[in-house]
Design a protein around this motif. Sequence first.
Motif, PDB file in Angstrom:
ATOM      1  N   TRP A 290     -14.867   8.387  17.288  1.00  0.00           N
ATOM      2  CA  TRP A 290     -13.478   8.425  16.834  1.00  0.00           C
ATOM      3  C   TRP A 290     -13.388   8.187  15.327  1.00  0.00           C
ATOM      4  O   TRP A 290     -12.534   8.773  14.648  1.00  0.00           O
ATOM      5  CB  TRP A 290     -12.653   7.398  17.590  1.00  0.00           C
ATOM      6  CG  TRP A 290     -12.339   7.795  18.992  1.00  0.00           C
ATOM      7  CD1 TRP A 290     -12.776   7.219  20.148  1.00  0.00           C
ATOM      8  CD2 TRP A 290     -11.510   8.889  19.416  1.00  0.00           C
ATOM      9  NE1 TRP A 290     -12.280   7.865  21.248  1.00  0.00           N
ATOM     10  CE2 TRP A 290     -11.493   8.902  20.829  1.00  0.00           C
ATOM     11  CE3 TRP A 290     -10.767   9.866  18.721  1.00  0.00           C
ATOM     12  CZ2 TRP A 290     -10.771   9.836  21.556  1.00  0.00           C
ATOM     13  CZ3 TRP A 290     -10.050  10.806  19.456  1.00  0.00           C
ATOM     14  CH2 TRP A 290     -10.055  10.784  20.846  1.00  0.00           C
TER      15      TRP A 290
ATOM     16  N   TYR B  51     -11.506  10.745  12.684  1.00  0.00           N
ATOM     17  CA  TYR B  51     -10.446  10.407  11.734  1.00  0.00           C
ATOM     18  C   TYR B  51     -10.918  10.498  10.288  1.00  0.00           C
ATOM     19  O   TYR B  51     -10.097  10.538   9.369  1.00  0.00           O
ATOM     20  CB  TYR B  51      -9.868   9.026  12.041  1.00  0.00           C
ATOM     21  CG  TYR B  51      -8.869   9.075  13.169  1.00  0.00           C
ATOM     22  CD1 TYR B  51      -7.577   9.545  12.956  1.00  0.00           C
ATOM     23  CD2 TYR B  51      -9.207   8.675  14.463  1.00  0.00           C
ATOM     24  CE1 TYR B  51      -6.656   9.617  13.996  1.00  0.00           C
ATOM     25  CE2 TYR B  51      -8.289   8.747  15.508  1.00  0.00           C
ATOM     26  CZ  TYR B  51      -7.019   9.219  15.263  1.00  0.00           C
ATOM     27  OH  TYR B  51      -6.107   9.309  16.291  1.00  0.00           O
TER      28      TYR B  51
ATOM     29  N   HIS C 107      -8.457  16.306  10.271  1.00  0.00           N
ATOM     30  CA  HIS C 107      -7.955  16.411  11.632  1.00  0.00           C
ATOM     31  C   HIS C 107      -6.503  16.895  11.643  1.00  0.00           C
ATOM     32  O   HIS C 107      -5.857  17.009  10.593  1.00  0.00           O
ATOM     33  CB  HIS C 107      -8.079  15.069  12.352  1.00  0.00           C
ATOM     34  CG  HIS C 107      -7.321  13.953  11.686  1.00  0.00           C
ATOM     35  ND1 HIS C 107      -5.962  13.836  11.773  1.00  0.00           N
ATOM     36  CD2 HIS C 107      -7.748  12.920  10.909  1.00  0.00           C
ATOM     37  CE1 HIS C 107      -5.561  12.767  11.096  1.00  0.00           C
ATOM     38  NE2 HIS C 107      -6.620  12.198  10.562  1.00  0.00           N
TER      39      HIS C 107
ATOM     40  N   GLY D 248      -6.237   3.036   9.098  1.00  0.00           N
ATOM     41  CA  GLY D 248      -6.030   4.453   8.869  1.00  0.00           C
ATOM     42  C   GLY D 248      -5.569   4.721   7.447  1.00  0.00           C
ATOM     43  O   GLY D 248      -5.849   3.945   6.527  1.00  0.00           O
TER      44      GLY D 248
ATOM     45  N   TYR E 260      -9.724  16.886  18.869  1.00  0.00           N
ATOM     46  CA  TYR E 260      -9.125  15.680  19.433  1.00  0.00           C
ATOM     47  C   TYR E 260      -9.056  15.785  20.953  1.00  0.00           C
ATOM     48  O   TYR E 260      -9.434  14.856  21.667  1.00  0.00           O
ATOM     49  CB  TYR E 260      -7.720  15.461  18.857  1.00  0.00           C
ATOM     50  CG  TYR E 260      -7.004  14.268  19.455  1.00  0.00           C
ATOM     51  CD1 TYR E 260      -7.193  12.994  18.926  1.00  0.00           C
ATOM     52  CD2 TYR E 260      -6.151  14.406  20.551  1.00  0.00           C
ATOM     53  CE1 TYR E 260      -6.553  11.892  19.471  1.00  0.00           C
ATOM     54  CE2 TYR E 260      -5.511  13.311  21.104  1.00  0.00           C
ATOM     55  CZ  TYR E 260      -5.710  12.057  20.554  1.00  0.00           C
ATOM     56  OH  TYR E 260      -5.082  10.981  21.112  1.00  0.00           O
TER      57      TYR E 260
END
Length: 233
Positions: free
Chosen positions: A4, A8, A12, A49, A181
């Motif tokens: 993951w 990210y 994406h 993020g 995803y």
Amino acid sequence: MDDWIDYYDSTHTIYVSKLHRDLHFQIIARDIIGYISSPEATVLDYACGEALSASQVAAACGKLILAEPAPGVRGRLIARFAPNTRIRVRSLDDVRKMQDQSIDLAVMNSVAQYMTPDELDAALVNIRRLLTPSGKLVLGDILQPNVGMFRDVMALLSFGLRHGFLKDALIGLISTALSDYRHLRTRIGLQRYSEDEIVAKLTAAGFAVQRAHTNIGHNRWRMTFIARPPLVR
């Protein structure tokens, strides 16, 4: 969690438009600010993020630590917030080396679903170590076992309808269905927890726990929990 992180860190398509992306981070920043108890507080955003609205959070506290595992994202954070003296960007390894009782508020939002149960346990124990006796952890956007992808789709469409990007949301859902995803979600899956399971994990890490009335962000089908060090009497 590594797969993951790589996703990210790539180009994406998790956000259906710039408006969706910007609103997503603005709402999260607003909700985080609601948990800040003092303008002098030190806040940790764990696996933050892109944190596009972090300046708003930083303006409401003394220091904001953005901890991000993806190196590419971390580099963009450093460049984006370099002028802001209240913001520090760190890796998760850096967080593991931070001083005991140095954080007033820790936020882990929309992260637990990407971690293995053991990774989540280790992160919770470390955050417990970092919190001041009066501090708190906000663990947000927890996926429930009985709430599937259909609810996520409906939450996005409702969000798009309210804020004027419904067409982009519909197109984005089609793109997501064909994207890495969807393949990654099918192959690896996302971790889901019942309320009792999350309470048990937080209790085992040394927290007193209560479920928040509302979730962080726009998805009302997910859960947020507030965890604090137990009161010493």
